[in-house]
Design a protein around this motif. Structure first.
Motif, PDB file in Angstrom:
ATOM      1  N   GLU A 153       0.833  -1.203   0.000  1.00 58.16           N
ATOM      2  CA  GLU A 153       0.000   0.000   0.000  1.00 58.16           C
ATOM      3  C   GLU A 153       0.866   1.251   0.000  1.00 58.16           C
ATOM      4  O   GLU A 153       0.423   2.322  -0.398  1.00 58.16           O
ATOM      5  CB  GLU A 153      -0.916  -0.007   1.216  1.00 58.16           C
ATOM      6  CG  GLU A 153      -1.884  -1.180   1.216  1.00 58.16           C
ATOM      7  CD  GLU A 153      -2.507  -1.394   2.571  1.00 58.16           C
ATOM      8  OE1 GLU A 153      -3.522  -0.716   2.845  1.00 58.16           O
ATOM      9  OE2 GLU A 153      -1.984  -2.220   3.345  1.00 58.16           O
ATOM     10  N   TRP A 211       0.862   7.507  -7.986  1.00 58.26           N
ATOM     11  CA  TRP A 211       1.032   7.228  -6.569  1.00 58.26           C
ATOM     12  C   TRP A 211       1.062   8.554  -5.814  1.00 58.26           C
ATOM     13  O   TRP A 211       1.569   9.558  -6.308  1.00 58.26           O
ATOM     14  CB  TRP A 211       2.321   6.480  -6.303  1.00 58.26           C
ATOM     15  CG  TRP A 211       2.357   5.071  -6.835  1.00 58.26           C
ATOM     16  CD1 TRP A 211       1.367   4.408  -7.510  1.00 58.26           C
ATOM     17  CD2 TRP A 211       3.449   4.171  -6.759  1.00 58.26           C
ATOM     18  NE1 TRP A 211       1.783   3.147  -7.837  1.00 58.26           N
ATOM     19  CE2 TRP A 211       3.069   2.973  -7.387  1.00 58.26           C
ATOM     20  CE3 TRP A 211       4.718   4.253  -6.215  1.00 58.26           C
ATOM     21  CZ2 TRP A 211       3.901   1.867  -7.480  1.00 58.26           C
ATOM     22  CZ3 TRP A 211       5.566   3.161  -6.305  1.00 58.26           C
ATOM     23  CH2 TRP A 211       5.150   1.976  -6.925  1.00 58.26           C
ATOM     24  N   GLN A 212       0.564   8.529  -4.602  1.00 58.34           N
ATOM     25  CA  GLN A 212       0.524   9.733  -3.780  1.00 58.34           C
ATOM     26  C   GLN A 212       1.866   9.910  -3.053  1.00 58.34           C
ATOM     27  O   GLN A 212       2.290   9.044  -2.289  1.00 58.34           O
ATOM     28  CB  GLN A 212      -0.604   9.636  -2.756  1.00 58.34           C
ATOM     29  CG  GLN A 212      -0.725  10.867  -1.901  1.00 58.34           C
ATOM     30  CD  GLN A 212      -1.801  10.724  -0.838  1.00 58.34           C
ATOM     31  OE1 GLN A 212      -2.265   9.636  -0.532  1.00 58.34           O
ATOM     32  NE2 GLN A 212      -2.188  11.846  -0.276  1.00 58.34           N
ATOM     33  N   PRO A 223      -3.642   2.130  -6.467  1.00 57.38           N
ATOM     34  CA  PRO A 223      -3.266   3.286  -5.646  1.00 57.38           C
ATOM     35  C   PRO A 223      -2.226   2.905  -4.583  1.00 57.38           C
ATOM     36  O   PRO A 223      -2.378   1.894  -3.901  1.00 57.38           O
ATOM     37  CB  PRO A 223      -4.575   3.709  -4.978  1.00 57.38           C
ATOM     38  CG  PRO A 223      -5.659   3.061  -5.772  1.00 57.38           C
ATOM     39  CD  PRO A 223      -5.058   1.819  -6.363  1.00 57.38           C
ATOM     40  N   LYS A 224      -1.190   3.705  -4.507  1.00 53.34           N
ATOM     41  CA  LYS A 224      -0.151   3.492  -3.503  1.00 53.34           C
ATOM     42  C   LYS A 224       0.324   4.844  -2.995  1.00 53.34           C
ATOM     43  O   LYS A 224       0.184   5.863  -3.664  1.00 53.34           O
ATOM     44  CB  LYS A 224       1.054   2.745  -4.097  1.00 53.34           C
ATOM     45  CG  LYS A 224       0.721   1.338  -4.565  1.00 53.34           C
ATOM     46  CD  LYS A 224       1.966   0.579  -4.952  1.00 53.34           C
ATOM     47  CE  LYS A 224       1.643  -0.758  -5.584  1.00 53.34           C
ATOM     48  NZ  LYS A 224       0.845  -1.654  -4.785  1.00 53.34           N
ATOM     49  N   GLN A 225       0.908   4.812  -1.824  1.00 57.87           N
ATOM     50  CA  GLN A 225       1.589   5.972  -1.278  1.00 57.87           C
ATOM     51  C   GLN A 225       3.086   5.743  -1.452  1.00 57.87           C
ATOM     52  O   GLN A 225       3.532   4.593  -1.492  1.00 57.87           O
ATOM     53  CB  GLN A 225       1.245   6.146   0.194  1.00 57.87           C
ATOM     54  CG  GLN A 225      -0.230   6.399   0.432  1.00 57.87           C
ATOM     55  CD  GLN A 225      -0.552   6.454   1.909  1.00 57.87           C
ATOM     56  OE1 GLN A 225       0.140   7.091   2.681  1.00 57.87           O
ATOM     57  NE2 GLN A 225      -1.619   5.767   2.293  1.00 57.87           N
ATOM     58  N   ALA A 226       3.852   6.821  -1.535  1.00 55.57           N
ATOM     59  CA  ALA A 226       5.285   6.690  -1.755  1.00 55.57           C
ATOM     60  C   ALA A 226       6.051   7.719  -0.928  1.00 55.57           C
ATOM     61  O   ALA A 226       5.600   8.849  -0.749  1.00 55.57           O
ATOM     62  CB  ALA A 226       5.605   6.859  -3.232  1.00 55.57           C
ATOM     63  N   ARG A 265       0.185   1.309 -12.203  1.00 55.99           N
ATOM     64  CA  ARG A 265      -0.510   2.578 -12.441  1.00 55.99           C
ATOM     65  C   ARG A 265      -1.983   2.493 -12.049  1.00 55.99           C
ATOM     66  O   ARG A 265      -2.611   3.513 -11.790  1.00 55.99           O
ATOM     67  CB  ARG A 265      -0.378   2.995 -13.902  1.00 55.99           C
ATOM     68  CG  ARG A 265       1.072   3.354 -14.247  1.00 55.99           C
ATOM     69  CD  ARG A 265       1.213   4.000 -15.582  1.00 55.99           C
ATOM     70  NE  ARG A 265       0.783   5.392 -15.437  1.00 55.99           N
ATOM     71  CZ  ARG A 265       0.250   6.112 -16.406  1.00 55.99           C
ATOM     72  NH1 ARG A 265       0.065   5.585 -17.599  1.00 55.99           N
ATOM     73  NH2 ARG A 265      -0.091   7.363 -16.193  1.00 55.99           N
ATOM     74  N   PHE A 273       6.554   9.116  -9.291  1.00 58.82           N
ATOM     75  CA  PHE A 273       5.315   8.878  -8.543  1.00 58.82           C
ATOM     76  C   PHE A 273       4.113   9.442  -9.293  1.00 58.82           C
ATOM     77  O   PHE A 273       3.046   8.830  -9.315  1.00 58.82           O
ATOM     78  CB  PHE A 273       5.390   9.490  -7.146  1.00 58.82           C
ATOM     79  CG  PHE A 273       6.546   8.990  -6.304  1.00 58.82           C
ATOM     80  CD1 PHE A 273       7.110   7.735  -6.514  1.00 58.82           C
ATOM     81  CD2 PHE A 273       7.066   9.774  -5.293  1.00 58.82           C
ATOM     82  CE1 PHE A 273       8.169   7.277  -5.742  1.00 58.82           C
ATOM     83  CE2 PHE A 273       8.123   9.330  -4.509  1.00 58.82           C
ATOM     84  CZ  PHE A 273       8.675   8.080  -4.733  1.00 58.82           C
TER      85      PHE A 273
END
Length: 181
Positions: free
Chosen positions: A77, A145-146, A112-115, A109, A140
């Motif tokens: 995640e 990605w957020q 959804p992920k956070q980075a 793509r 990102f």
């Protein structure tokens, strides 16, 4: 939260390693599950742009440790990238991993992920780090990605240098806050 930490330093006890260690400890202290992949200590060849993966449902023609990373990358995640600063950019070992994301590009793509970026460098100036952060922000953005922040440790050449700063504590705190909006 499932967090994947990908490191790019060939130095097991270097300055960026302590950032990864402290981030992980902070994240685990609040119940996150953390998996670490040390790219420089694994066998990961650079992408050869053969497009085999596009004809074989994401399977790469190169048979190396990247195959072990892919399931964790898809499941994560949050992905935390940890690298020393080399000539205003990430290590070649980390860049090889990121370039190999191509094989599962559409999955990444669409997920959804956070980075987060953690980086350490001997240079005392911040601007080389800012150049690196700009590159990561572009990656990102492309992946959708957020970006959840960065820790850019400057003026730290050796482990004892960084241990005498507040950077390890900041990495721990960033790990504790991982996933909190």
């Amino acid at each position: 939260m499932k967090i994947l930490v990908i490191t790019g330093s060939p130095r097991r006890k270097g300055t960026s390693a302590i950032l990864a260690e402290q981030f992980t400890a902070g994240a685990e202290s609040v119940g996150h599950t953390v998996v670490r992949f040390d790219a420089a200590l694994k066998k990961v060849a650079p992408c050869v742009a053969c497009s085999y993966c596009k004809r074989h449902e994401g399977e790469c023609a190169l048979k190396d440790d990247m195959a072990n990373l892919i399931p964790d990358l898809i499941a994560a995640e949050m992905v935390v990238f940890v690298t020393p600063l080399y000539y205003s950019g990430m290590s070649a070992q980390l860049k090889a991993v990121i370039d190999r994301f191509y094989s599962i590009n559409s999955i990444l793509r669409a997920t959804p992920k956070q980075a987060i970026l953690l980086s350490a460098g001997a240079d005392k100036d911040l601007w080389p780090m800012e150049a690196q952060e700009t590159h990561f922000r572009a990656i990102f953005r492309y992946l959708k990605w957020q970006f959840r922040g960065s820790l850019l440790a400057v003026g730290v050449h050796e482990r004892q240098d960084i241990e005498q700063t507040g950077y390890p504590r900041k990495a721990w705190a960033l790990g504790e806050k991982a996933g909190v909006k």
